[in-house]
Enzyme design. Sequence first.
Site, PDB file in Angstrom:
ATOM      1  N   CYS A  33       0.813  -1.217   0.000  1.00 10.42           N
ATOM      2  CA  CYS A  33       0.000   0.000   0.000  1.00 10.42           C
ATOM      3  C   CYS A  33       0.844   1.263   0.000  1.00 10.42           C
ATOM      4  O   CYS A  33       0.312   2.357  -0.159  1.00 10.42           O
ATOM      5  CB  CYS A  33      -0.907   0.021   1.222  1.00 10.42           C
ATOM      6  SG  CYS A  33       0.047  -0.043   2.740  1.00 10.42           S
ATOM      7  N   CYS A 103      -1.393  -4.574   7.950  1.00 13.83           N
ATOM      8  CA  CYS A 103      -1.033  -3.257   8.473  1.00 13.83           C
ATOM      9  C   CYS A 103      -0.314  -3.392   9.820  1.00 13.83           C
ATOM     10  O   CYS A 103       0.582  -2.613  10.140  1.00 13.83           O
ATOM     11  CB  CYS A 103      -2.278  -2.394   8.656  1.00 13.83           C
ATOM     12  SG  CYS A 103      -3.384  -2.428   7.246  1.00 13.83           S
TER      13      CYS A 103
HETATM   14 FE1  FES Z   1      -1.239   0.327   4.351  1.00 19.02          FE
HETATM   15 FE2  FES Z   1      -2.787  -0.385   6.251  1.00 19.02          FE
HETATM   16  S1  FES Z   1      -3.370  -0.099   4.192  1.00 19.02           S
HETATM   17  S2  FES Z   1      -0.675  -0.151   6.324  1.00 19.02           S
END
Ligand code: FES
Length: 145
Positions: A33, A103
Site C-alpha cells: 500500500c 497493516c
Molecule cells: Fe497500508 Fe494499512 S493499508 S498499512
Amino acid sequence: MYSEKVMDHFQNPRNVGEIENASGMGTVGNAKCGDIMRMYLDIDENQVIREVKFKTFGCGAAVATSSMATELVKGKTVQEAMQITNQAVAEALDGLPPVKMHCSLLAEEAIHAALWDYAQKNHITIEGLSKPKTDIGEEEEDEEY
Ligand code: FES
C-alpha cells in the site's frame, strides 16, 4: 468493522513524535500500500526501553497498531520487546479485520528495525533479530511523515 480500541488508538494515538538522538530508529514501508512507519526507541544501559515514539504515514489500522505497539514495548527490555508480534498487537486491540492484518506487520517490523539500528550502534547481537528487509534507511531522513 473496527473494535473500540482500534478507533480509540486511531483517534488518540499514543506516543506520536520523534526522539532526538534515539538509541535506535527504524523506518519501514509496506510494499502493498506504500504506507510508511518510523519508530524511535530510547534504551537505557540495562537494555530497558525507556521511551518510544512513532510517526506513521498510513492507514487507520497502521496508526492504531503502531500506537498500541509503542504502549506494549514501553518499559520492556529489548528481549521482551522481541516477543511482541503483530498478532499480539492486534489482540491487544481486540482484533483487526483480516484484510487489515498486514497493516499490523508494519508495527512489528518498525520495532525490529529500530532494535536493529540500536544493536548496530552498540555492536551487540539481539537474539532472534535479523536485518530488516524493509528498512528504507536514512535517505528520507529529512522528510516529515
Ligand atoms: Fe497500508 Fe494499512 S493499508 S498499512
